[in-house]
Write an enzyme that holds these catalytic residues in place. Structure first.
Site, PDB file in Angstrom:
ATOM      1  N   SER A 125       0.756  -1.132  -0.231  1.00 52.71           N
ATOM      2  CA  SER A 125       0.108   0.079  -0.085  1.00 52.71           C
ATOM      3  C   SER A 125       0.858   1.141   0.144  1.00 52.71           C
ATOM      4  O   SER A 125       1.871   1.329   0.418  1.00 52.71           O
ATOM      5  CB  SER A 125      -0.718   0.081   1.338  1.00 52.71           C
ATOM      6  OG  SER A 125      -1.355   1.370   1.449  1.00 52.71           O
ATOM      7  N   HIS A 127      -1.201   4.156   0.573  1.00 47.08           N
ATOM      8  CA  HIS A 127      -2.189   4.881   1.200  1.00 47.08           C
ATOM      9  C   HIS A 127      -2.683   5.540   0.038  1.00 47.08           C
ATOM     10  O   HIS A 127      -3.157   6.859   0.513  1.00 47.08           O
ATOM     11  CB  HIS A 127      -1.607   5.692   2.243  1.00 47.08           C
ATOM     12  CG  HIS A 127      -0.594   4.738   3.355  1.00 47.08           C
ATOM     13  ND1 HIS A 127      -1.392   4.137   4.343  1.00 47.08           N
ATOM     14  CD2 HIS A 127       0.614   4.709   3.617  1.00 47.08           C
ATOM     15  CE1 HIS A 127      -0.429   3.448   4.973  1.00 47.08           C
ATOM     16  NE2 HIS A 127       0.960   4.017   4.607  1.00 47.08           N
ATOM     17  N   ASP A 158      -3.912  -2.581  -1.574  1.00 47.00           N
ATOM     18  CA  ASP A 158      -4.834  -1.672  -1.414  1.00 47.00           C
ATOM     19  C   ASP A 158      -4.183  -0.326  -2.429  1.00 47.00           C
ATOM     20  O   ASP A 158      -3.023  -0.248  -2.677  1.00 47.00           O
ATOM     21  CB  ASP A 158      -5.499  -1.143  -0.048  1.00 47.00           C
ATOM     22  CG  ASP A 158      -4.566  -0.337   0.598  1.00 47.00           C
ATOM     23  OD1 ASP A 158      -3.441   0.103   0.058  1.00 47.00           O
ATOM     24  OD2 ASP A 158      -4.970  -0.184   1.888  1.00 47.00           O
ATOM     25  N   ARG A 162     -10.469   1.191  -7.783  1.00 47.78           N
ATOM     26  CA  ARG A 162     -11.836   1.786  -8.025  1.00 47.78           C
ATOM     27  C   ARG A 162     -12.641   1.170  -8.685  1.00 47.78           C
ATOM     28  O   ARG A 162     -13.758   1.698  -8.872  1.00 47.78           O
ATOM     29  CB  ARG A 162     -11.363   3.144  -8.754  1.00 47.78           C
ATOM     30  CG  ARG A 162     -10.515   4.096  -7.995  1.00 47.78           C
ATOM     31  CD  ARG A 162     -11.213   4.765  -6.895  1.00 47.78           C
ATOM     32  NE  ARG A 162     -10.456   5.797  -6.195  1.00 47.78           N
ATOM     33  CZ  ARG A 162      -9.701   5.439  -5.070  1.00 47.78           C
ATOM     34  NH1 ARG A 162      -9.553   4.076  -4.684  1.00 47.78           N
ATOM     35  NH2 ARG A 162      -8.916   6.609  -4.581  1.00 47.78           N
ATOM     36  N   GLY A 181     -11.002   1.384   0.099  1.00 43.69           N
ATOM     37  CA  GLY A 181     -11.047   2.445   0.979  1.00 43.69           C
ATOM     38  C   GLY A 181     -11.983   3.447   0.569  1.00 43.69           C
ATOM     39  O   GLY A 181     -13.035   3.609   1.184  1.00 43.69           O
TER      40      GLY A 181
END
Length: 232
Positions: A125, A127, A158, A162, A181
């Site tokens: 990740s 973020h 992650d 989308r 997320g």
């Protein structure tokens, strides 16, 4: 004396065990506050316009609903960031028998450390690209980390997921699972529970369609052969 944040973490982990949570996720690459003046000020303005009282009460400890745990503190407020090491990870390990997953891994070197210190899983990740400008995307790093780990722990991913097509690509690169997320938060903000359900259904239907387009019926059939490899 135990620093207040460490005491808080002990309470949160105990609560997680009591609530039948299945794992603890530790962010390993964000040891201090990032300057995010533009994004943070806009976010604060947006949330202050119509603040949900109940959400405010659990803002810093999601999924707990215990007001006494509300705190706007970070571990590095009490321990200088240069002293935050893998020893803190070992300390967390003494608090729980739950699997501990390290989030924020983008290199084989860091993946090696997670294995050395006994992590049960890795989340590849960045973020969502909001911490370090010009950093690599998570999916660029995924294959190297999966190959290095070689089944010694589970590898998730992650950042920037989308669409169902994004999920398919990550699974094709042998991610054990894909974490979602912001799309979930968008759905929550726009439609509450129904909005979250709608987002998940969209992603699921896109994934099913894309799998069918690749001639696949089951998740277990997804592999790297469905990805086009550009050859120079």
């Amino acid at each position: 004396m135990i620093p207040p944040v460490k005491a808080l973490l002990e309470q949160c982990i105990l609560l997680a065990q009591q609530q039948s949570f299945r794992a603890i996720v530790v962010t390993c690459d964000h040891p201090h506050k990032r300057i995010q003046s533009i994004h943070r000020s806009v976010f604060i303005q947006a949330t202050e316009r119509k603040q949900d009282k109940t959400l405010t009460e659990i803002l810093y400890t999601p999924n707990t609903n215990i007001a006494r745990l509300k705190v706007d503190e970070r571990l590095d407020d009490h321990i200088p960031s240069e002293k935050l090491t893998w020893k803190e990870f070992q300390w967390l390990r003494t608090l729980t028998k739950l699997p501990i997953i390290c989030k924020g891994i983008l290199s084989v070197d860091d993946a090696k450390l997670t294995l050395e210190y006994g992590a049960d899983g890795i989340v590849v990740s960045n973020h969502g690209g909001r911490q370090v400008d010009s950093g690599l995307s998570a999916i660029e790093c995924l294959k190297d980390i999966v190959e290095f780990v070689n089944g010694r722990c589970e590898v998730f991913v992650d950042s920037g997921i989308r669409t169902g097509t994004d999920v398919l690509k990550c699974l094709a690169l042998d991610a054990k699972g894909v974490l979602i997320g912001r799309p979930i938060l968008y759905g929550l903000a726009c439609g509450g529970y129904n909005g979250v359900e709608a987002v998940l259904n969209f992603l699921k239907q896109e994934l099913i369609y894309d799998m069918a387009s690749c001639g696949l019926k089951r998740i277990e059939q997804i592999n790297e052969r469905i990805l086009y490899k550009y050859r120079q």
